[in-house]
Motif scaffolding. Structure first.
Motif, mmCIF file in Angstrom:
data_model
loop_
_atom_site.group_PDB
_atom_site.id
_atom_site.type_symbol
_atom_site.label_atom_id
_atom_site.label_comp_id
_atom_site.label_asym_id
_atom_site.label_seq_id
_atom_site.Cartn_x
_atom_site.Cartn_y
_atom_site.Cartn_z
ATOM 1 N N PRO A 213 8.495 2.595 -1.369
ATOM 2 C CA PRO A 213 7.799 2.860 -0.105
ATOM 3 C C PRO A 213 8.724 3.449 0.948
ATOM 4 N N PHE A 214 8.136 4.234 1.804
ATOM 5 C CA PHE A 214 8.760 4.827 2.977
ATOM 6 C C PHE A 214 9.729 5.958 2.672
ATOM 7 N N LEU B 228 -3.050 4.450 -11.728
ATOM 8 C CA LEU B 228 -2.404 3.829 -10.578
ATOM 9 C C LEU B 228 -0.897 3.811 -10.818
ATOM 10 N N LYS B 229 -0.128 4.332 -9.835
ATOM 11 C CA LYS B 229 1.320 4.461 -9.990
ATOM 12 C C LYS B 229 2.018 3.791 -8.813
ATOM 13 N N MET C 208 0.824 -1.210 0.000
ATOM 14 C CA MET C 208 0.000 0.000 0.000
ATOM 15 C C MET C 208 0.852 1.252 0.000
ATOM 16 N N SER C 209 1.999 1.217 0.638
ATOM 17 C CA SER C 209 2.877 2.384 0.680
ATOM 18 C C SER C 209 3.554 2.626 -0.661
ATOM 19 N N SER C 210 3.635 1.617 -1.462
ATOM 20 C CA SER C 210 4.301 1.781 -2.761
ATOM 21 C C SER C 210 3.332 2.090 -3.892
ATOM 22 N N GLN D 60 -1.367 16.363 -11.258
ATOM 23 C CA GLN D 60 -0.074 15.836 -11.664
ATOM 24 C C GLN D 60 0.766 15.742 -10.393
ATOM 25 N N ALA D 61 1.811 14.972 -10.437
ATOM 26 C CA ALA D 61 2.527 14.689 -9.185
ATOM 27 C C ALA D 61 4.041 14.787 -9.379
ATOM 28 N N ILE D 62 4.685 15.187 -8.283
ATOM 29 C CA ILE D 62 6.147 15.221 -8.202
ATOM 30 C C ILE D 62 6.554 14.232 -7.116
ATOM 31 N N ILE D 63 7.425 13.293 -7.439
ATOM 32 C CA ILE D 63 7.917 12.304 -6.478
ATOM 33 C C ILE D 63 9.206 12.857 -5.877
ATOM 34 N N THR D 64 9.236 12.930 -4.561
ATOM 35 C CA THR D 64 10.434 13.421 -3.861
ATOM 36 C C THR D 64 10.991 12.303 -2.996
#
Length: 334
Positions: A56-57, A51-52, A21-23, A32-36
């Motif tokens: 995780p964590f 779905l992306k 679920m965390s991933s 739109q999204a930015i992954i940090t």
């Protein structure tokens, strides 16, 4: 399977589910999204919905709106080129086209709104200061004013009610603000879509003067109408007096004509009545003379008459006691 094995299996399944679920994350159609990773962007911005997956964590998802957003500035007082202070209320539409640049420079929508306040407010102030008030208010260059149908030819030649010509107008001023601001916000990953004046009003300190000038102009127009009305009233009164004098003069003329005809008719009747015989003529002379006596002789009246006068003809025969001799003496004394 003993109890310990069962607990271990459940624990592994729970940890696996939590990690899974965390991933997993979802991106909606309007985002739109930015992954940090540890606060720094990694990879390319996610701009497609669905779905992306992420690590995780250690990776976080930062959603960014990709819809058309609204900027509505607060009214601001600023001077025009002709030194008139006005209150300008502006609004704009914008969207985020480079989410990575937007995230690095601004971070969130609140910061973007604050930066738009600075940029759009500054460019609006610069544009207003370079143009006169009429350029900011009016839009149509060749607008034909509505003229008062009561204007005279002399007033029309003086261009009363004509509009001040403009060179640009409000739309071109808005385009100038848009062009200048769009270049400055592009570095933040923002695209400025449109900008418009929502309200333009006079400053509170200037408004009484403007109202006084409007009242003065209305009063001048009212005085002109009042003057024209007084002139028309004087003309109507003059025509009334002239017509009244004409009617009175005509009536007097008709009265005099009727009176003259009546006098002539009466004289004709008298003449026919008293010319029927010599005795009638003498009686007429006698009655007319008596009427003359009544008109010209009063108490203590002194008359100087010749002996051949028609008036004296009847007086010489009159005495207080009726004696002809006394009448002759009285006539001699006279």
């Amino acid at each position: 399977m003993n109890r310990t094995t069962l607990i271990a299996t459940l624990a592994v399944l729970g940890i696996g589910t939590y990690v899974s679920m965390s991933s997993i994350y979802t991106v909606s159609e309007v985002e739109q999204a930015i992954i940090t990773q540890f606060g720094k962007p990694v990879g390319e911005p996610v701009t497609t919905a669905g779905l992306k997956f992420k690590v995780p964590f250690i990776q976080d998802v930062n959603p960014i709106d990709k819809r058309v957003l609204e900027w509505d500035g607060n009214p601001s007082d600023m001077p025009t080129k002709d030194k008139l202070y006005i209150s300008v209320d502006l609004f704009a539409r914008w969207r985020i086209t480079d989410p990575l640049q937007y995230f690095l420079r601004l971070g969130d929508e609140r910061s973007a709104q604050s930066r738009l306040d600075d940029i759009l407010g500054s460019e609006t102030r610069n544009a207003v200061a370079k143009h006169e008030l009429i350029e900011i208010i009016r839009t149509t260059k060749n607008r034909v004013p509505l003229r008062d149908v009561l204007l005279t030819e002399a007033e029309r030649e003086q261009d009363i009610g004509s509009l001040v010509p403009i060179q640009k107008g409000r739309q071109l001023v808005e385009q100038e603000i848009f062009a200048a601001a769009a270049e400055k916000v592009r570095v933040f990953g923002i695209e400025l879509l449109d900008i418009r004046f929502k309200r333009i009003n006079y400053n509170e300190s200037v408004r009484p003067k403007i109202y006084d000038r409007m009242i003065s102009e209305r009063r001048q127009i009212a005085e002109r109408f009042l003057s024209e009305g007084n002139g028309e009233a004087a003309r109507i009164r003059g025509n009334r007096v002239r017509d009244l004098n004409k009617i009175q003069s005509e009536a007097y003329r008709q009265v005099e004509e009727i009176r003259g005809v009546a006098d002539a008719k009466a004289a004709e009747i008298y003449a026919r009545a008293y010319n029927q015989s010599p005795q009638a003529v003498e009686f007429y002379e006698f009655t007319r003379t008596m009427q003359a006596y009544k008109s010209i002789i009063a108490e203590n009246t002194t008359l100087v008459l010749s002996t051949g006068s028609d008036l004296f003809k009847f007086l010489k025969g009159m005495t207080p006691d009726g004696d002809p001799a006394s009448a002759q003496r009285a006539a001699d004394n006279r």
